[in-house]
Motif scaffolding. Sequence first.
Motif, short mmCIF file in Angstrom:
data_model
loop_
_atom_site.label_atom_id
_atom_site.label_comp_id
_atom_site.label_asym_id
_atom_site.label_seq_id
_atom_site.Cartn_x
_atom_site.Cartn_y
_atom_site.Cartn_z
N THR A 152 49.14 46.45 33.87
CA THR A 152 48.38 48.35 33.66
C THR A 152 48.96 49.38 32.42
O THR A 152 48.37 49.36 32.25
CB THR A 152 49.78 48.82 34.68
OG1 THR A 152 51.37 48.73 33.97
CG2 THR A 152 49.52 48.86 36.57
N MET A 202 39.80 52.40 23.97
CA MET A 202 39.48 53.80 23.57
C MET A 202 37.48 52.86 23.86
O MET A 202 37.39 51.60 23.75
CB MET A 202 39.65 53.07 22.10
CG MET A 202 38.60 54.19 21.61
SD MET A 202 38.70 54.77 19.34
CE MET A 202 38.04 55.55 19.23
N PRO A 203 36.69 53.47 23.59
CA PRO A 203 35.38 53.49 24.54
C PRO A 203 34.69 53.53 22.77
O PRO A 203 33.58 53.94 23.42
CB PRO A 203 35.37 54.38 25.67
CG PRO A 203 35.64 55.57 25.06
CD PRO A 203 37.18 54.96 24.84
N SER A 231 36.47 41.36 21.57
CA SER A 231 36.85 42.78 22.23
C SER A 231 38.81 42.82 23.02
O SER A 231 38.83 42.05 23.92
CB SER A 231 35.83 42.38 23.61
OG SER A 231 36.71 43.83 24.63
N ARG A 257 43.72 46.71 34.56
CA ARG A 257 44.52 46.37 35.56
C ARG A 257 44.57 45.04 36.18
O ARG A 257 42.82 44.68 36.62
CB ARG A 257 44.55 47.38 36.40
CG ARG A 257 43.67 47.09 38.06
CD ARG A 257 43.74 48.29 38.56
NE ARG A 257 42.58 47.94 39.95
CZ ARG A 257 43.07 49.07 40.43
NH1 ARG A 257 42.53 50.41 40.43
NH2 ARG A 257 42.59 48.55 41.93
N ILE A 259 41.89 47.28 27.86
CA ILE A 259 43.16 47.38 28.54
C ILE A 259 41.82 47.24 30.23
O ILE A 259 40.68 49.06 30.04
CB ILE A 259 43.66 49.28 28.39
CG1 ILE A 259 44.74 49.01 27.71
CG2 ILE A 259 44.66 49.49 30.03
CD1 ILE A 259 45.22 50.39 27.54
N TRP A 292 43.84 57.42 27.28
CA TRP A 292 42.25 57.03 27.03
C TRP A 292 41.75 57.94 27.13
O TRP A 292 41.09 58.53 26.49
CB TRP A 292 41.58 56.35 29.68
CG TRP A 292 40.20 56.09 29.71
CD1 TRP A 292 40.32 55.60 28.45
CD2 TRP A 292 40.84 56.43 30.49
NE1 TRP A 292 39.01 55.10 29.43
CE2 TRP A 292 38.83 55.07 30.50
CE3 TRP A 292 40.38 56.88 31.98
CZ2 TRP A 292 38.27 55.92 31.37
CZ3 TRP A 292 39.52 56.90 33.15
CH2 TRP A 292 38.19 56.54 32.36
N GLU A 332 49.20 57.81 31.08
CA GLU A 332 49.34 56.92 29.85
C GLU A 332 47.67 57.19 29.69
O GLU A 332 46.91 56.93 28.84
CB GLU A 332 49.43 55.54 30.01
CG GLU A 332 50.30 55.74 29.06
CD GLU A 332 51.76 54.89 29.98
OE1 GLU A 332 51.31 55.54 30.85
OE2 GLU A 332 52.70 55.86 29.39
N ASN A 333 47.04 57.24 31.83
CA ASN A 333 45.43 57.37 31.57
C ASN A 333 45.09 58.52 31.13
O ASN A 333 43.29 58.68 30.93
CB ASN A 333 45.13 56.85 33.30
CG ASN A 333 45.28 55.73 33.85
OD1 ASN A 333 43.64 54.95 33.33
ND2 ASN A 333 45.96 55.01 34.28
N HIS A 392 32.86 46.51 28.65
CA HIS A 392 33.09 45.48 27.63
C HIS A 392 33.52 43.90 28.51
O HIS A 392 32.40 43.09 27.69
CB HIS A 392 33.67 45.67 26.17
CG HIS A 392 32.11 46.59 25.51
ND1 HIS A 392 32.66 47.74 24.27
CD2 HIS A 392 31.36 47.64 26.57
CE1 HIS A 392 32.12 48.29 24.19
NE2 HIS A 392 31.10 48.37 25.55
C1 FMN Z 1 46.75 52.27 31.12
C2 FMN Z 1 44.84 52.81 31.02
C3 FMN Z 1 44.68 51.91 32.27
C4 FMN Z 1 43.12 51.56 31.95
N1 FMN Z 1 42.65 51.06 33.71
C5 FMN Z 1 41.32 50.73 33.67
C6 FMN Z 1 40.85 49.40 34.59
O1 FMN Z 1 41.65 48.75 35.75
N2 FMN Z 1 40.14 49.41 34.64
C7 FMN Z 1 39.08 49.73 33.53
O2 FMN Z 1 37.67 49.36 33.64
N3 FMN Z 1 39.67 50.23 32.30
C8 FMN Z 1 40.76 50.67 32.33
N4 FMN Z 1 41.50 51.60 31.90
C9 FMN Z 1 40.08 52.21 30.47
C10 FMN Z 1 39.58 50.94 29.43
O3 FMN Z 1 40.33 50.92 28.83
C11 FMN Z 1 38.35 52.27 28.36
O4 FMN Z 1 37.78 52.62 29.18
C12 FMN Z 1 37.79 50.99 26.84
O5 FMN Z 1 37.34 52.09 26.45
C13 FMN Z 1 37.35 50.05 28.36
O6 FMN Z 1 37.47 49.47 27.10
P1 FMN Z 1 35.77 48.88 26.75
O7 FMN Z 1 35.42 49.42 25.34
O8 FMN Z 1 35.77 47.75 25.31
O9 FMN Z 1 35.20 48.70 27.62
C14 FMN Z 1 42.50 51.99 31.35
C15 FMN Z 1 42.65 52.54 30.18
C16 FMN Z 1 44.18 52.72 30.04
C17 FMN Z 1 44.53 53.98 29.04
#
Ligand code: FMN
Length: 500
Positions: free
Chosen positions: A153, A224-225, A168, A173, A171, A325, A320-321, A191
């Motif tokens: 998580t 981070m997106p 890449s 789950r 985060i 996020w 943390e979300n 990603h």
């Molecule tokens: C604690 C936490 C949990 C997260 N869980 C998820 C998840 O389960 N699924 C998801 O798509 N994004 C989740 N995110 C958001 C992604 O990490 C975020 O959108 C990130 O930009 C994804 O990476 P990418 O941009 O390289 O695809 C979570 C973020 C945080 C901080």
Amino acid sequence: MMSLLGSALDLRTFLDELRRRNDLVDVAVEVDAELEVAAICRRVYEERLPAPLFGSIKHSMPGARVLGAPAGMIAKKGEEYSRLALHFGLAASSGPREIIDAIRGAMKGAPIEPKRLSTGPVKENVWRDDNVDLRRFPVPLLHEEDGGRYIGTYGFHVVHSPDGEWHSWSIGRVMMVDRNKVAGPTISTQHIGMIRQMWEKEGKATPWAFVLGGPPAAVAVAGMPLPAHVSEPGYVGALLGEAVDVVKCETNDLWVPANAEIVLEGEISMTEQALEGPMGEYHGYQHRQGRPQPVFQVNAVTFRNKPILPICVAGLPPEENHTIWGTMISAQIREDLESAGLPIDMAWCPYEAATCWAVISVDTAGLANMNTNAKDFADRVADVFFRSHAGYLIPKLLIVGNDVDITDVDAVVWALATRSHPKHDHFAYPDLPGFPMVPYLNSDDIARGSGGNVIINCLFPEQFKGEIRAGTASFEHSYPEALKRQVLENWTRYGFVERQ
Ligand SMILES: Cc1cc2nc3c(=O)[nH]c(=O)nc-3n(C[C@H](O)[C@H](O)[C@H](O)COP(=O)(O)O)c2cc1C
Ligand SMILES: [Mn+2]
């Protein structure tokens, strides 16, 4: 500030610093990974208490530990964001603006690629094949109605494109399915989903690793997106001005932080799925039903002695979300809107709105130069925002003038309540892309990947001409400077006590 940079690069240094600040509780009493650990964490978030480090967990391998609320908020005035700020090696007094500026700073510089080492602490213990048994870790059940125990998580996926160009870290789950299997979503617009499709096009399963307890700054950047094809590892280096140390996986060609606590290695299955979830989620809701998701086969596990499993117990803010996020999204959308030439001087996702609102602060002088109006401006913003990898995550965007401090949620509520006209300031964008996890979407919206987006303009019409409809009635705005100074100087003489 060498010591604070060390905290950004290494979880154990980070924890030492929290301990020094009395922002860590070493929990020595034996606790149960089934719900008890999570219930404690939820109370910690909600009361904004020091982070718990659980040292003794029932049924788990001796020595294994769990860290709760790694980026929780802090009650102490003036240091509310200090645990989040320490992820980036920033001072305890840092607020949203300092944090966002630091994150954006890395966008101007060149990436600093990770440093490849031959070994590191994460190789202290190695399990392969039949020795892999995730059940020996203190994998927690986070909410009573969750569909299983979640090992991931607050960890990040590591994948790379088949040509090896795009590395890449993200985060996402993952739930423990078996001693050597986990399952979790790989949403096609994220990603990990995009890279998975590249491998499957070549008829191959995606080589994968999962990092738990990596450098705090790396975890934040993995949330981070950043735009597609930008490699998170190089971005972390640019952010800290220092390369992250990495080591090669035992069973594939991926590289992972050398000082990570636990690393899972394997591949994302092309065919196998498992029921995953439900899990209490970032928007604050506990769904009732799980869904089939891809299985991640775990072929090896490496971990440090006395490994620390960091967790996020998702639910009502702030966890943390929202703190990680929401903050990382804010930095990216500010960049996206500014580089599209829009007069934006700040973006913020108020934690209270569970990462379902973004608020942007418009420089009203710049706005006046555009010679525009609420509808045209909202349309221009929508076109950039909802089409961007960061903005599509957020369904509701509030546009506020920079006479309001958008990092103060009270001020945002005031602007929303008093400035947005029900008929002239609400603009829906049902055809622009949106994130499928938004709780109010219906099944049609989810199938189409759009439907729930709205922009609410909270600028008075006069502000589009650089004028203001009315002043603000408040201590700050309604009295002469000399009188305000006199009142503050006499404050305790009136009989009031100074506010803590
Ligand atoms: C604690 C936490 C949990 C997260 N869980 C998820 C998840 O389960 N699924 C998801 O798509 N994004 C989740 N995110 C958001 C992604 O990490 C975020 O959108 C990130 O930009 C994804 O990476 P990418 O941009 O390289 O695809 C979570 C973020 C945080 C901080
Ligand atoms: Mn990415």
